[in-house]
Write a protein that holds these residues in place. Structure first.
Motif, PDB file in Angstrom:
ATOM      1  N   UNK A   2      48.193 -81.831  59.168  1.00 46.77           N
ATOM      2  CA  UNK A   2      47.885 -80.720  59.128  1.00 46.77           C
ATOM      3  C   UNK A   2      46.991 -80.509  57.964  1.00 46.77           C
ATOM      4  N   UNK A   3      47.140 -78.965  57.993  1.00 45.23           N
ATOM      5  CA  UNK A   3      46.397 -78.444  56.536  1.00 45.23           C
ATOM      6  C   UNK A   3      47.128 -78.604  55.533  1.00 45.23           C
ATOM      7  N   UNK A   4      48.625 -78.050  55.749  1.00 43.73           N
ATOM      8  CA  UNK A   4      49.739 -77.981  55.240  1.00 43.73           C
ATOM      9  C   UNK A   4      50.102 -79.603  54.406  1.00 43.73           C
ATOM     10  N   UNK A   5      50.073 -80.351  54.967  1.00 43.26           N
ATOM     11  CA  UNK A   5      49.887 -81.929  54.221  1.00 43.26           C
ATOM     12  C   UNK A   5      48.864 -82.238  53.454  1.00 43.26           C
ATOM     13  N   UNK A   6      47.673 -81.429  53.513  1.00 40.31           N
ATOM     14  CA  UNK A   6      46.624 -82.063  52.656  1.00 40.31           C
ATOM     15  C   UNK A   6      47.256 -81.839  51.477  1.00 40.31           C
ATOM     16  N   UNK A   7      46.666 -82.808  49.990  1.00 39.93           N
ATOM     17  CA  UNK A   7      47.388 -82.438  48.988  1.00 39.93           C
ATOM     18  C   UNK A   7      46.396 -81.577  47.834  1.00 39.93           C
ATOM     19  N   UNK A   8      47.083 -80.662  47.426  1.00 41.80           N
ATOM     20  CA  UNK A   8      46.914 -79.346  46.613  1.00 41.80           C
ATOM     21  C   UNK A   8      45.658 -80.344  45.285  1.00 41.80           C
ATOM     22  N   UNK A   9      45.739 -81.418  45.374  1.00 43.99           N
ATOM     23  CA  UNK A   9      44.182 -81.919  44.199  1.00 43.99           C
ATOM     24  C   UNK A   9      43.085 -81.377  44.951  1.00 43.99           C
ATOM     25  N   UNK A  10      42.837 -80.985  46.325  1.00 43.74           N
ATOM     26  CA  UNK A  10      41.082 -80.859  46.777  1.00 43.74           C
ATOM     27  C   UNK A  10      41.389 -79.535  47.169  1.00 43.74           C
ATOM     28  N   UNK A  11      41.007 -78.800  47.317  1.00 40.32           N
ATOM     29  CA  UNK A  11      39.869 -77.180  47.444  1.00 40.32           C
ATOM     30  C   UNK A  11      39.909 -77.317  49.206  1.00 40.32           C
ATOM     31  N   UNK A  12      39.905 -76.675  49.055  1.00 37.43           N
ATOM     32  CA  UNK A  12      40.087 -75.841  50.872  1.00 37.43           C
ATOM     33  C   UNK A  12      38.849 -76.500  51.382  1.00 37.43           C
ATOM     34  N   UNK A  16      39.402 -79.223  54.456  1.00 35.12           N
ATOM     35  CA  UNK A  16      38.733 -78.625  55.844  1.00 35.12           C
ATOM     36  C   UNK A  16      38.124 -79.768  56.106  1.00 35.12           C
ATOM     37  N   UNK A  17      37.128 -79.954  55.790  1.00 38.43           N
ATOM     38  CA  UNK A  17      35.625 -80.927  55.574  1.00 38.43           C
ATOM     39  C   UNK A  17      36.928 -82.396  56.308  1.00 38.43           C
ATOM     40  N   UNK A  18      38.083 -83.118  55.320  1.00 39.82           N
ATOM     41  CA  UNK A  18      38.819 -84.013  55.696  1.00 39.82           C
ATOM     42  C   UNK A  18      39.355 -84.341  57.406  1.00 39.82           C
ATOM     43  N   UNK A  19      39.794 -83.073  57.617  1.00 37.49           N
ATOM     44  CA  UNK A  19      40.810 -82.532  58.923  1.00 37.49           C
ATOM     45  C   UNK A  19      39.706 -82.778  59.738  1.00 37.49           C
ATOM     46  N   UNK A  20      38.537 -82.281  59.761  1.00 40.63           N
ATOM     47  CA  UNK A  20      37.359 -82.710  60.669  1.00 40.63           C
ATOM     48  C   UNK A  20      37.283 -83.722  60.551  1.00 40.63           C
ATOM     49  N   UNK A  21      36.691 -84.725  59.457  1.00 44.57           N
ATOM     50  CA  UNK A  21      36.843 -85.919  60.091  1.00 44.57           C
ATOM     51  C   UNK A  21      37.616 -87.036  60.330  1.00 44.57           C
ATOM     52  N   UNK A  22      38.949 -86.738  59.688  1.00 43.61           N
ATOM     53  CA  UNK A  22      40.161 -87.445  60.572  1.00 43.61           C
ATOM     54  C   UNK A  22      39.957 -86.855  62.358  1.00 43.61           C
ATOM     55  N   UNK A  23      39.443 -86.111  62.553  1.00 45.14           N
ATOM     56  CA  UNK A  23      40.024 -86.106  63.923  1.00 45.14           C
ATOM     57  C   UNK A  23      39.204 -85.882  64.745  1.00 45.14           C
ATOM     58  N   UNK A  24      37.394 -85.563  64.251  1.00 48.02           N
ATOM     59  CA  UNK A  24      36.828 -86.679  65.121  1.00 48.02           C
ATOM     60  C   UNK A  24      36.585 -87.750  64.527  1.00 48.02           C
ATOM     61  N   UNK A  25      37.033 -88.379  63.995  1.00 42.19           N
ATOM     62  CA  UNK A  25      37.103 -89.865  64.166  1.00 42.19           C
ATOM     63  C   UNK A  25      38.213 -90.612  64.432  1.00 42.19           C
ATOM     64  N   UNK A  26      39.109 -90.041  64.858  1.00 38.26           N
ATOM     65  CA  UNK A  26      40.236 -90.486  65.755  1.00 38.26           C
ATOM     66  C   UNK A  26      40.608 -91.331  64.541  1.00 38.26           C
TER      67      UNK A  26
END
Length: 208
Positions: A2-12, A16-26
């Motif tokens: 989820x968006x809330x579980x991603x670390x604050x060291x990363x930009x918004x 968002x890009x990482x979440x998309x990659x994780x979802x697309x590539x299951x």
């Protein structure tokens, strides 16, 4: 993830890009997040030994960002092929639409890290990928161990502390079986001595 579980060291945007990659590539989200957590703890314990000579004033944040992204995305290549997934993870990070706007060096560094997270470590092989970037060599060693700590893809393992003891760097752990600790030392900690100058030892609470 989820968006809330991603670390604050990363930009918004990176989140968002990482979440998309994780979802697309299951990708196995829970595994990636646990590997990220292990990697960040080990980084915090060893950060005084990690220095990017090119950027001494901003190296810690930049390096932690690379390690965090690589931990979350190291297994996306399983979508293409399990056996050579490290190669496919690298290719996807280098070419995916979601990474197209990333800083070129960041994208290249993350791709190198995910590529070297598996297979037997050989000094010549790692040097050929990282050239004179010893800090990336060290991040790769951390990522390999972090991945090994979640080899069973299950909760329960915790890192208690880390310290230099004689010729070893020792990580003290709870929740890890002795047989798994020895396997990690053999299979996943093989790059540690190349990167840090001493071997890695895992001290467990001796779960049978």
């Amino acid at each position: 993830m989820s968006q809330s579980s991603t670390p604050s060291i990363l930009s918004y945007q990176h989140q968002a890009d990482i979440i998309q990659l994780v979802n697309v590539y299951r990708t196995d989200r829970a595994h990636g997040e646990r590997v990220m957590q292990f990697a960040q703890v080990i980084f915090e314990l060893t950060k005084d030994m990690i220095v990017d000579k090119r950027q001494p004033h901003k190296s810690q944040e930049e390096l932690l960002m690379r390690l965090t992204i690589a931990a979350l995305l190291h297994d996306i290549g399983h979508y293409v092929n399990d056996v050579a997934h490290h190669k496919h993870s690298r290719y996807l990070i280098e070419t995916a639409r979601q990474t197209a706007e990333w800083d070129e060096l960041l994208r290249a560094d993350v791709a190198r890290l995910v590529f070297t997270h598996r297979k037997k470590a050989k000094r010549s092989w790692l040097i050929s990928h990282f050239k004179n970037r010893r800090e990336l060599f060290q991040l790769s060693a951390i990522l390999r161990v972090a991945d090994g700590l979640d080899r069973q893809h299950a909760n329960g393992v915790e890192i208690v502390q880390g310290s230099v003891q004689q010729e070893n760097y020792t990580l003290e752990l709870t929740g890890l079986k002795e047989i798994h600790a020895r396997r990690i030392e053999e299979k996943k900690a093989d790059a540690w001595k190349f990167a840090f100058g001493h071997s890695l030892a895992l001290k467990t609470n001796r779960i049978p």
